[in-house]
Design a protein around this motif. Structure first.
Motif, PDB file in Angstrom:
ATOM      1  N   ILE A 168       0.841  -1.201   0.000  1.00  0.00           N
ATOM      2  CA  ILE A 168       0.000   0.000   0.000  1.00  0.00           C
ATOM      3  C   ILE A 168       0.876   1.250   0.000  1.00  0.00           C
ATOM      4  O   ILE A 168       0.579   2.238  -0.692  1.00  0.00           O
TER       5      ILE A 168
ATOM      6  N   LEU B  61      -8.770  -1.535  -3.971  1.00  0.00           N
ATOM      7  CA  LEU B  61      -8.576  -1.545  -2.519  1.00  0.00           C
ATOM      8  C   LEU B  61      -7.652  -0.415  -2.063  1.00  0.00           C
ATOM      9  O   LEU B  61      -7.835   0.146  -0.976  1.00  0.00           O
ATOM     10  N   SER B  62      -6.693  -0.047  -2.888  1.00  0.00           N
ATOM     11  CA  SER B  62      -5.833   1.092  -2.560  1.00  0.00           C
ATOM     12  C   SER B  62      -6.630   2.390  -2.568  1.00  0.00           C
ATOM     13  O   SER B  62      -6.426   3.269  -1.719  1.00  0.00           O
TER      14      SER B  62
ATOM     15  N   GLN C 163      -7.664  -5.347  -8.607  1.00  0.00           N
ATOM     16  CA  GLN C 163      -8.015  -5.580  -7.212  1.00  0.00           C
ATOM     17  C   GLN C 163      -7.186  -4.699  -6.274  1.00  0.00           C
ATOM     18  O   GLN C 163      -7.728  -4.051  -5.375  1.00  0.00           O
ATOM     19  N   VAL C 164      -5.893  -4.660  -6.502  1.00  0.00           N
ATOM     20  CA  VAL C 164      -5.025  -3.812  -5.673  1.00  0.00           C
ATOM     21  C   VAL C 164      -5.396  -2.343  -5.860  1.00  0.00           C
ATOM     22  O   VAL C 164      -5.430  -1.568  -4.887  1.00  0.00           O
TER      23      VAL C 164
ATOM     24  N   HIS D 242      -9.907   4.810  -8.865  1.00  0.00           N
ATOM     25  CA  HIS D 242     -11.117   4.077  -9.234  1.00  0.00           C
ATOM     26  C   HIS D 242     -11.526   4.378 -10.674  1.00  0.00           C
ATOM     27  O   HIS D 242     -11.965   3.484 -11.409  1.00  0.00           O
TER      28      HIS D 242
ATOM     29  N   ASP E 212      -9.813   2.593  -1.898  1.00  0.00           N
ATOM     30  CA  ASP E 212     -10.611   2.519  -0.669  1.00  0.00           C
ATOM     31  C   ASP E 212      -9.776   2.938   0.540  1.00  0.00           C
ATOM     32  O   ASP E 212     -10.253   3.650   1.434  1.00  0.00           O
ATOM     33  N   TYR E 213      -8.527   2.493   0.563  1.00  0.00           N
ATOM     34  CA  TYR E 213      -7.628   2.839   1.668  1.00  0.00           C
ATOM     35  C   TYR E 213      -7.427   4.355   1.741  1.00  0.00           C
ATOM     36  O   TYR E 213      -7.451   4.950   2.828  1.00  0.00           O
TER      37      TYR E 213
END
Length: 325
Positions: free
Chosen positions: A31, A110-111, A106-107, A83, A113-114
């Motif tokens: 991340i 989620l990144s 996927q990464v 996104h 989102d982080y």
């Protein structure tokens, strides 16, 4: 930004860059790598710069209090771009490889989102009034609505110009409006001056997105850091096309409509669509609309602003009107 328009907050922005780099650090090394990759590509930093500049124009500006919001605004913007790149299947942004192209969807998701979560964590730790949370939450909702609206209307001829304006309001103008509105509130501006700054942010945001859409027609891949005609290939029907469809004869309108509503456009067909649009006054028409919004932005500036701060806002408007990247 690559301009001297924000000289008045140059030191603020230098500290901001250092703190932004720390904000993307995670216990998970991957991340952190993604975060560093995202911020290393730079970007215009327009959102935090407008926020900080507005805050500095208030009567009770305190940089330490403003900094967490500035970072949160840039993190939210960056997350939304991550996104967007997944949705658009983009390989490059600002001339650099995208997160999804480098690490996979996927990464990337989620990144993003982080980064959203990290932004709200920063704000929570700073102990702001609940109105700040409401504004930022509204911002994320609006960004999502704009992206959903854009995706839902891809490869479709807009019902009207207003449909286009609604989309760019949600994607860009509301964001810059909130940056200026929060800046006014944090900096201690009066309610009236804060409202004027919000109007400035909205108008400059509309102009920014129109000029950004124009770059898809005016610049090369090297100039804008992504393939020329990329937006058109993704089915995003912007103002130059809307105007072109109004001005073309029946045969030209039919040809352009067939091209822009085809999800499987080839590179040659994209080039042809760009060529058709350029034969009309679509680009000039869009530029005139952007210029009108920029004039509206300038007229909205409060008379109480310090000369240096006011000049910076005027320069920002001029920069957007002539930007080439």
């Amino acid at each position: 930004m690559k301009s001297d328009m924000f000289d008045v907050i140059r030191q603020d922005l230098e500290i901001f860059e250092e703190e932004l780099a720390q904000a993307v650090v995670s216990e998970t090394a991957l991340i952190t790598d993604v975060g560093k990759h995202l911020i290393s590509s730079g970007g215009k930093r327009l959102r935090p710069a407008l926020f900080l500049l507005t805050a500095r124009g208030g009567a009770s500006f305190a940089y330490a209090r403003a900094l967490p919001i500035a970072i949160a605004l840039e993190l939210i913007h960056t997350a939304s771009l991550v996104h967007d790149d997944v949705i658009d299947e983009a390989d490059t942004r600002r001339g650099a490889v995208t997160t999804n192209a480098k690490w996979g969807n996927q990464v990337a998701i989620l990144s993003g989102d982080y980064l959203f979560a990290r932004a709200f964590k920063l704000v929570a730790e700073a102990g702001y009034d609940s109105s700040v949370y409401v504004k930022l939450a509204h911002l994320v909702c609006t960004l999502s609505e704009g992206e959903i609206l854009q995706d839902h209307t891809a490869y479709q001829v807009p019902a009207s110009e207003e449909t286009y304006y609604e989309r760019i309001r949600k994607k860009t103008a509301d964001f810059l409006e909130i940056c200026c509105e929060l800046g006014g509130a944090i900096g201690g501006m009066s309610a009236a001056d804060t409202e004027h700054m919000a109007l400035y942010g909205h108008a400059i945001g509309m102009a920014f997105q129109i000029t950004d859409d124009l770059l898809d027609y005016r610049q090369t891949s090297e100039d804008i850091g992504k393939p020329a005609g990329h937006d058109l290939a993704q089915g995003f029907v912007t103002l130059p096309v809307i105007r072109a469809l109004e001005m073309l004869d029946a045969a030209g309108r039919a040809e352009l409509t067939a091209l822009i509503t085809n999800p499987k456009m080839t590179a040659q067909e994209v080039a042809r669509a760009l060529e058709i649009v350029r034969t009309t006054d679509g680009l000039d028409y869009a530029q005139e609309k952007a210029d009108a919004y920029l004039e509206r932005a300038k007229n909205a500036l409060p008379e109480t602003l310090d000369t240096e701060v006011r000049e910076a806002f005027l320069m920002a408007a001029d920069f957007i009107g002539r930007r080439e990247f």
